[in-house]
Design a protein around this motif. Structure first.
Motif, PDB file in Angstrom:
ATOM      1  N   MET A   1      58.862  72.031  41.996  1.00  0.00           N
ATOM      2  CA  MET A   1      58.540  73.368  42.478  1.00  0.00           C
ATOM      3  C   MET A   1      57.172  73.787  41.935  1.00  0.00           C
ATOM      4  SD  MET A   1      60.712  76.765  41.821  1.00  0.00           S
ATOM      5  CE  MET A   1      59.973  78.353  41.799  1.00  0.00           C
ATOM      6  N   GLN A   2      56.343  74.290  42.846  1.00  0.00           N
ATOM      7  CA  GLN A   2      54.974  74.638  42.449  1.00  0.00           C
ATOM      8  C   GLN A   2      54.847  76.154  42.232  1.00  0.00           C
ATOM      9  OE1 GLN A   2      52.613  72.139  42.242  1.00  0.00           O
ATOM     10  NE2 GLN A   2      54.186  70.668  42.861  1.00  0.00           N
ATOM     11  N   ILE A   3      54.187  76.513  41.135  1.00  0.00           N
ATOM     12  CA  ILE A   3      53.869  77.927  40.881  1.00  0.00           C
ATOM     13  C   ILE A   3      52.347  78.069  40.909  1.00  0.00           C
ATOM     14  CG2 ILE A   3      54.019  79.865  39.260  1.00  0.00           C
ATOM     15  CD1 ILE A   3      56.456  78.518  37.997  1.00  0.00           C
ATOM     16  N   LEU A   4      51.878  78.964  41.762  1.00  0.00           N
ATOM     17  CA  LEU A   4      50.437  79.220  41.853  1.00  0.00           C
ATOM     18  C   LEU A   4      50.137  80.536  41.136  1.00  0.00           C
ATOM     19  CD1 LEU A   4      47.565  78.749  43.084  1.00  0.00           C
ATOM     20  CD2 LEU A   4      48.399  79.917  45.142  1.00  0.00           C
ATOM     21  N   PHE A   5      49.144  80.501  40.262  1.00  0.00           N
ATOM     22  CA  PHE A   5      48.742  81.727  39.565  1.00  0.00           C
ATOM     23  C   PHE A   5      47.261  81.968  39.792  1.00  0.00           C
ATOM     24  CE2 PHE A   5      47.122  84.031  35.825  1.00  0.00           C
ATOM     25  CZ  PHE A   5      47.860  85.194  35.973  1.00  0.00           C
ATOM     26  N   VAL A   6      46.901  83.209  40.121  1.00  0.00           N
ATOM     27  CA  VAL A   6      45.499  83.579  40.306  1.00  0.00           C
ATOM     28  C   VAL A   6      45.138  84.598  39.219  1.00  0.00           C
ATOM     29  CG1 VAL A   6      43.824  84.674  41.864  1.00  0.00           C
ATOM     30  CG2 VAL A   6      45.546  83.101  42.780  1.00  0.00           C
ATOM     31  N   GLY A   7      44.064  84.279  38.467  1.00  0.00           N
ATOM     32  CA  GLY A   7      43.663  85.112  37.323  1.00  0.00           C
ATOM     33  C   GLY A   7      42.974  86.398  37.741  1.00  0.00           C
ATOM     34  N   ASP A   8      42.867  87.289  36.791  1.00  0.00           N
ATOM     35  CA  ASP A   8      42.419  88.677  36.912  1.00  0.00           C
ATOM     36  C   ASP A   8      41.450  88.954  38.076  1.00  0.00           C
ATOM     37  OD1 ASP A   8      43.280  87.779  34.376  1.00  0.00           O
ATOM     38  OD2 ASP A   8      42.436  89.507  33.366  1.00  0.00           O
ATOM     39  N   VAL A   9      41.944  89.677  39.059  1.00  0.00           N
ATOM     40  CA  VAL A   9      41.135  90.023  40.234  1.00  0.00           C
ATOM     41  C   VAL A   9      40.262  91.229  39.873  1.00  0.00           C
ATOM     42  CG1 VAL A   9      41.205  90.780  42.645  1.00  0.00           C
ATOM     43  CG2 VAL A   9      42.938  89.180  41.768  1.00  0.00           C
TER      44      VAL A   9
END
Ligand code: FE2
Length: 268
Positions: A1-9
């Motif tokens: 299972m893949q978790i995508l995280f995008v840092g501080d916008v």
């Protein structure tokens, strides 16, 4: 299972990068869980409002996390209690604090949770994040949650690493945010927790961690107060990471960083 995280916008350029690239990342990487830190997403780089939260969700986030700027835009008090998908740091003090510090999700029958924590070194005073997450993990254990992602919003590398070691084997991933510069130390710890000191930010590349550089330099040169404003011109970046998690054990198999910038153009 893949978790995508995008840092501080950060600011308008950060929102533009999310709008342009998050749908592409989702299409190509097919994550089952997507998390975005949105605590700097307003035009002025502090806080979030309902319109921006909805936009980030529309662009593909399942959960939006916050940090020390959680309350900077007062619009948040109008909607944070109505949405479970926007979480503020778990260790904010007081019983009356709005919102929640974690959210539980059901991903095709697999129980998952996202937790937001805030560090205490060189930051505003909060409750102990170590004690608070212990309480939270007790609850998640009772609820039979296997996949647990922690956004550790903190200033120092030591506090982020210490938290990751403290949680090793008990959560799927600890990813740091707040310092806005992506680190190159992503790895899976001995007991199976993926760790990255900082995911980096999503926004203007030409300022100083998102702000126009002239007032920042002025402050360094003179030690006088300076009004910082978000850089609205020039190139932009998107920073984040992708974590591969075993959905049966909840432990991580792999973590890799994601960077989209002028020097790292997006290609699938
Ligand atoms: Fe922050």
């Amino acid at each position: 299972m893949q978790i995508l995280f995008v840092g501080d916008v950060v600011g308008d350029l950060g929102m533009k990068m999310v709008n342009q690239y998050l749908p592409l990342l989702k299409k190509d990487l097919k994550p089952q869980l997507t998390i975005v830190n949105g605590e700097n997403s307003t035009k002025v780089g502090r806080g979030i409002n309902e319109r921006l939260f909805k936009q980030i969700m529309k662009d593909g986030a399942d959960v939006v996390t916050l940090g020390n700027h959680a309350w900077n835009n007062p619009d948040i008090f109008n909607f944070i209690d109505d949405t479970k998908k926007l979480i503020r740091p778990l260790n904010y003090p007081g019983k009356q604090v709005p919102g929640e510090g974690f959210v539980e999700l059901n991903i095709n029958g697999v129980k998952a949770a996202v937790i937001n924590l805030q560090g205490r070194i060189f930051m505003e005073e909060t409750d102990d994040p170590f004690a608070k997450i212990d309480e939270c993990l007790e609850q998640l254990k009772k609820d039979k949650v296997t996949i647990i992602f922690v956004d550790m919003h903190a200033e120092t590398t030591s506090e982020k690493k210490a938290m990751a070691m403290y949680l090793d084997g008990r959560v799927s991933a600890v990813v740091g945010t707040h310092t806005h510069v992506q680190t190159n130390d992503g790895h899976v710890l001995r007991k199976g927790t993926a760790f990255l000191t900082d995911a980096g930010m999503t926004g203007p590349d030409e300022g100083v961690i998102g702000m126009q550089y002239e007032p920042v330099i002025h402050k360094f040169l003179t030690s006088r107060p300076s009004r910082f404003e978000v850089e609205e011109n020039g190139d932009a970046i998107l920073s984040g990471c992708l974590i591969d998690v075993d959905k049966k054990t909840g432990l991580a198999k792999k973590i890799k960083t994601i960077m989209i910038s002028k020097d790292h153009p997006y290609h699938n």
